[in-house]
Design an enzyme around this catalytic site. Structure first.
Site, mmCIF file in Angstrom:
data_model
loop_
_atom_site.group_PDB
_atom_site.id
_atom_site.type_symbol
_atom_site.label_atom_id
_atom_site.label_comp_id
_atom_site.label_asym_id
_atom_site.label_seq_id
_atom_site.Cartn_x
_atom_site.Cartn_y
_atom_site.Cartn_z
ATOM 1 N N SER A 15 0.833 -1.205 0.000
ATOM 2 C CA SER A 15 0.000 0.000 0.000
ATOM 3 C C SER A 15 0.867 1.253 0.000
ATOM 4 O O SER A 15 2.069 1.206 0.269
ATOM 5 C CB SER A 15 -0.931 0.020 1.220
ATOM 6 O OG SER A 15 -0.181 0.143 2.412
ATOM 7 N N ASP A 36 4.208 -7.215 3.955
ATOM 8 C CA ASP A 36 3.104 -6.414 4.468
ATOM 9 C C ASP A 36 2.196 -7.289 5.316
ATOM 10 O O ASP A 36 2.165 -8.513 5.153
ATOM 11 C CB ASP A 36 2.308 -5.809 3.303
ATOM 12 C CG ASP A 36 1.553 -4.548 3.696
ATOM 13 O OD1 ASP A 36 1.928 -3.459 3.233
ATOM 14 O OD2 ASP A 36 0.589 -4.656 4.470
ATOM 15 N N ASP A 59 4.813 -9.006 9.855
ATOM 16 C CA ASP A 59 4.639 -8.012 10.902
ATOM 17 C C ASP A 59 6.036 -7.518 11.265
ATOM 18 O O ASP A 59 6.815 -8.246 11.884
ATOM 19 C CB ASP A 59 3.948 -8.646 12.114
ATOM 20 C CG ASP A 59 3.795 -7.684 13.287
ATOM 21 O OD1 ASP A 59 4.269 -6.531 13.189
ATOM 22 O OD2 ASP A 59 3.214 -8.094 14.307
ATOM 23 N N VAL A 60 6.365 -6.289 10.870
ATOM 24 C CA VAL A 60 7.741 -5.810 11.076
ATOM 25 C C VAL A 60 8.066 -5.551 12.546
ATOM 26 O O VAL A 60 9.237 -5.310 12.877
ATOM 27 C CB VAL A 60 8.048 -4.540 10.250
ATOM 28 C CG1 VAL A 60 7.966 -4.824 8.766
ATOM 29 C CG2 VAL A 60 7.142 -3.392 10.650
ATOM 30 N N SER A 154 10.206 11.407 7.783
ATOM 31 C CA SER A 154 9.055 12.285 7.596
ATOM 32 C C SER A 154 9.501 13.704 7.893
ATOM 33 O O SER A 154 10.473 13.928 8.618
ATOM 34 C CB SER A 154 7.930 11.886 8.559
ATOM 35 O OG SER A 154 6.945 12.902 8.635
ATOM 36 N N TYR A 167 5.622 9.820 17.116
ATOM 37 C CA TYR A 167 5.874 9.717 15.672
ATOM 38 C C TYR A 167 7.156 10.451 15.278
ATOM 39 O O TYR A 167 8.008 9.909 14.564
ATOM 40 C CB TYR A 167 4.677 10.280 14.908
ATOM 41 C CG TYR A 167 4.786 10.165 13.408
ATOM 42 C CD1 TYR A 167 4.674 8.930 12.774
ATOM 43 C CD2 TYR A 167 4.986 11.293 12.618
ATOM 44 C CE1 TYR A 167 4.776 8.823 11.393
ATOM 45 C CE2 TYR A 167 5.073 11.204 11.238
ATOM 46 C CZ TYR A 167 4.976 9.962 10.626
ATOM 47 O OH TYR A 167 5.068 9.861 9.254
ATOM 48 N N LYS A 171 10.650 8.907 13.641
ATOM 49 C CA LYS A 171 11.158 9.357 12.344
ATOM 50 C C LYS A 171 12.461 10.141 12.488
ATOM 51 O O LYS A 171 13.346 10.073 11.626
ATOM 52 C CB LYS A 171 10.101 10.198 11.631
ATOM 53 C CG LYS A 171 8.847 9.418 11.239
ATOM 54 C CD LYS A 171 9.167 8.233 10.337
ATOM 55 C CE LYS A 171 7.934 7.534 9.836
ATOM 56 N NZ LYS A 171 8.238 6.410 8.910
#
Length: 262
Positions: A15, A36, A59-60, A154, A167, A171
């Site tokens: 995705s 994924d 599942d990472v 990000s 988050y 990142k």
């Protein structure tokens, strides 16, 4: 580095931005191993792409799950004889939450762990498990390159908003580890590059409200729109093909700097 007839492991490959990169590399002649959690979507995409694609439900945040996917990929490589050319660590999540809420309750550790385990731990775990196979690859070209690691940070790594502590931490860590990773891998002829996109059309941004999207659009300079997955995929391809890109973080944000709050 050549893309055609090389195998690329792509997490989050069923995705969003990672899928766009997978499609672009596949169109350039690559073999793509898609990792994924979404089995239905992943199997469908692999079937659509044909013999040069494989899907592994992964599942990472789980080391054994990654190990199984790597094992399956290497077995596939042994059949195709198409050397492992790189890893694109594209799996990621965002789970907003103020570090202390209006009720004076701190952000739960389960929420923090969820984000860190996928965005940071999952990235490092995937890379470290793939590297023993990449370091044994046949050096290619005059520089003797063996491959490239591409990570996804990000714009929040640099100017995260309220509610993005976990988050931004995940990142920002990915951005920070880029140079030492490149230095660790230099003797093997393996590069490390991180791409830091701002707002792009993806599964994550589809969950945003119209008000949030509008506010983010106002913070953009040019172009005043969300990035398109194909634009992200182009930079992935450039990062693979341009050998002087190494140990660096590339912002892909149209000069956007996120405000503190929306």
């Amino acid at each position: 580095m050549k893309i055609a007839d090389r195998t690329f492991i792509i997490s989050g490959g069923a995705s969003g931005l990672a899928l766009a990169a997978a499609r672009d590399l596949h169109s350039a002649g690559a073999y793509v191993s898609l990792l994924d959690l979404n089995e239905d979507n992943g199997s469908k995409i692999a079937s659509e792409l044909g013999d040069r694609a494989r899907f592994f439900e992964t599942d990472v945040s789980d080391t054994e799950s990654i190990a199984s996917a790597i094992k399956g990929t290497i077995e596939w490589v042994s059949q195709t004889q198409k050397d492992l050319g790189g890893v694109i660590a594209g799996a990621g999540v965002g789970l907003p939450g103020l570090i202390i809420d209006k009720k004076n309750e701190p952000l739960s550790m389960s929420s923090i762990d969820f984000v860190l385990n996928i965005n940071l731990r999952g990235t490092l775990d995937l890379i470290r498990q793939a590297l023993p196979y990449m370091t044994k690859g046949t050096p290619d070209g005059p520089d003797g390159e063996r491959g490239v690691i591409i990570m996804i940070a990000s714009s929040a790594a640099f100017d995260g908003q309220m509610g993005q502590v976990a988050y931004a931490a995940s990142k920002g860590a990915v951005a920070s580890l880029t140079l030492p990773l490149a230095r660790d891998l230099s003797k093997y002829g393996i590069r490390a590059v991180t791409i830091a996109p701002a707002m792009f059309d993806s599964a994550m941004t589809k969950m945003m409200s119209g008000k949030v999207k509008q506010s983010l659009t106002k913070a953009m300079e040019f172009p005043k729109r969300a990035g398109q997955p194909e634009e992200f995929a182009k930079l992935v391809r450039t990062s693979i093909e341009n050998q002087m890109l190494n140990g660096t973080v590339l912002r892909l944000d149209g000069a956007m700097r996120m405000p503190a709050r929306l």
